[in-house]
Design an enzyme around this catalytic site. Sequence first.
Site, PDB file in Angstrom:
ATOM      1  N   THR A  50      31.603 109.944  52.659  1.00  0.00           N
ATOM      2  CA  THR A  50      31.118 109.555  53.986  1.00  0.00           C
ATOM      3  C   THR A  50      31.633 110.492  55.051  1.00  0.00           C
ATOM      4  O   THR A  50      30.906 110.922  55.941  1.00  0.00           O
ATOM      5  CB  THR A  50      31.536 108.117  54.311  1.00  0.00           C
ATOM      6  OG1 THR A  50      31.077 107.265  53.273  1.00  0.00           O
ATOM      7  CG2 THR A  50      30.942 107.666  55.638  1.00  0.00           C
ATOM      8  N   CYS A  51      32.943 110.826  54.970  1.00  0.00           N
ATOM      9  CA  CYS A  51      33.545 111.693  55.987  1.00  0.00           C
ATOM     10  C   CYS A  51      32.952 113.081  55.929  1.00  0.00           C
ATOM     11  O   CYS A  51      32.638 113.683  56.945  1.00  0.00           O
ATOM     12  CB  CYS A  51      35.053 111.774  55.780  1.00  0.00           C
ATOM     13  SG  CYS A  51      35.872 110.195  56.023  1.00  0.00           S
ATOM     14  N   SER A  52      32.832 113.598  54.702  1.00  0.00           N
ATOM     15  CA  SER A  52      32.361 114.972  54.567  1.00  0.00           C
ATOM     16  C   SER A  52      30.945 115.123  55.074  1.00  0.00           C
ATOM     17  O   SER A  52      30.623 116.062  55.792  1.00  0.00           O
ATOM     18  CB  SER A  52      32.451 115.399  53.100  1.00  0.00           C
ATOM     19  OG  SER A  52      31.954 116.700  52.935  1.00  0.00           O
ATOM     20  N   HIS A  55      30.695 112.946  59.054  1.00  0.00           N
ATOM     21  CA  HIS A  55      31.739 112.948  60.072  1.00  0.00           C
ATOM     22  C   HIS A  55      32.250 114.361  60.349  1.00  0.00           C
ATOM     23  O   HIS A  55      31.969 114.935  61.399  1.00  0.00           O
ATOM     24  CB  HIS A  55      32.863 112.031  59.596  1.00  0.00           C
ATOM     25  CG  HIS A  55      33.683 111.470  60.717  1.00  0.00           C
ATOM     26  ND1 HIS A  55      33.141 111.007  61.889  1.00  0.00           N
ATOM     27  CD2 HIS A  55      35.025 111.300  60.833  1.00  0.00           C
ATOM     28  CE1 HIS A  55      34.099 110.569  62.681  1.00  0.00           C
ATOM     29  NE2 HIS A  55      35.262 110.748  62.063  1.00  0.00           N
ATOM     30  N   VAL A  56      32.988 114.930  59.378  1.00  0.00           N
ATOM     31  CA  VAL A  56      33.590 116.250  59.597  1.00  0.00           C
ATOM     32  C   VAL A  56      32.521 117.306  59.816  1.00  0.00           C
ATOM     33  O   VAL A  56      32.551 118.052  60.801  1.00  0.00           O
ATOM     34  CB  VAL A  56      34.501 116.630  58.414  1.00  0.00           C
ATOM     35  CG1 VAL A  56      35.067 118.032  58.623  1.00  0.00           C
ATOM     36  CG2 VAL A  56      35.624 115.620  58.261  1.00  0.00           C
TER      37      VAL A  56
END
Length: 553
Positions: A50-52, A55-56
């Site tokens: 999810t973050c990769s 987000h990031v």
Amino acid sequence: MAPIDVGDFVPDGSISFFDDDDQLQTVSVHSLAAGKKVILFGVPGAFPPTCSMNHVNGFIEKAEELKSNGVDEIICLSGDDPFMITACSENKHVKFVEDGSGEYIQLLGLELEVKDKGLGVRSRGFALLLDNLKVIVVNVGSGGDCSLFQLMKMTTTTMSNLPTDLLEEIISRVPRKYMRAVRLTCKRWNGMFKSQSFTKMHIGKEEAATRELRQTRMIVMMDYNVYLMGIAVNEIPSIETLGKLTCLDDSEQVKISQVFCCEGLLLCILKDDDTKIVVWNPYLGQTRWIQTRLICCVSGWKKYALGYGNNSENRSCRSPKILRVTDNFNIFSENIPLQYEIYDFDSDVWTTLDVSPHWFIMSERGLSLKGNTYWGAKERHAYGSIDHIICFDFTRERFGPLLPLPFSAWGAQFASLSSVREDKITALFQNCRAYKLELWITTKIDVNNATWSKFFTMDTPYLHEILSLKTFFIDEENKIVVVSNKERDTKGDLTHDSIDIINGEARCLWKLGLGKPADKNCWPLVCPYVPSVVQIKQHKGGKTKEQSDYKRH
């Protein structure tokens, strides 16, 4: 601890990261964020899906757009150790930092307990917008998910709701290279560029930043294109292309053969079209196309000048005028086709002036000074090179008397003219036989009078190369002379364009390459650039055409 909220001040704490030399640094959050507008966002760890994906990478992709909205720094906070962080910290727009112990995350009240999964304390997915350490936007997701779009929308909305004077103050600090993105953000932000208060504020801050960096900004024409460039005046000068100026859509882009500067406005002469010319304000992105009158003069040549009638104290309200001089190369002929025409922006009419010159204008380019134009000249039937200057007064629409230069140029001696920020005239005197270079500058100058003072004298073995220059200007503050030039190979053939930097105080010269031109016959041109707030008036029925001030090169 209660999660951090809007209106709170972000707590201080220690975080770690690897610097450009791969050395581990530990600093305080306040040292990174004090006095700045900062986005601080957190992820549970490196590379969770999810973050990769959401987000990031989202912050990396939108970093420049966020910075165009006034964000100074984007910081990614992770619970991994710093060695893991290096794996995703190659991007220079986002600073990746580590809070391995989770202490700082707990100070924020944004910890995520995953001890049951053997992962200890991790961070929630979150994003904070900080203004001088104060939280003005909070966005916290669940399971590491946090909407970048929502933060950007909240950021823009928050700024757009600010009072006009405060919004102008914030956006005036945005670097020029991001201005196009700023103008495209919303109608209100684009409209600010038509505000006198904003444009003057932005120009003032830009000039202050340029002085602090010891940078000289200039217009450079090469290969029939126009660029904005900056010279960093350090121990060893360097040159940077800041952007390619464009007054038309790419599909309509034309080649420009000559550029004349007047208080931030440019008069551009087209290479392959004698039927029209264009006046252009690069800062405001405004142009006005002007039809010219056809002249049947095979052996004639044309000189142009852009100026103002000084009928208004407010410079931004003065209406420009254009002078076109058509003269013959043969200065000793009695029957010479001559024509002096002036174009008035208000009436949209070319008018022929009644002029019987006893002089001959030698320089191809005129110099703008306080709304008037000065040329290098001489007595019409006299031998020799430039030994006078002459001024055209745009208010009275007439020429003044010949004003003597402080030297005489004969044989292997040459004179070139330029201006100092359109306040003074400079004369460069070159003696090829004595290898001498003299620079003179006016202490007083108007239509009828000129007094001079020698700025410096320099012995130089490079003089034979400088003799071929077409244009130059002086930067008094940095004490340098900037000269356009062309380099030659051992056979004497022209190879590439260059900029010569002469430091008269240090008695030294540097050469900065501009690259190999497609057309060797197109000589580079340089002139100093100061942005202008002058609105270009359109002729009746016309509409101001606005484009971005330049395209990033």
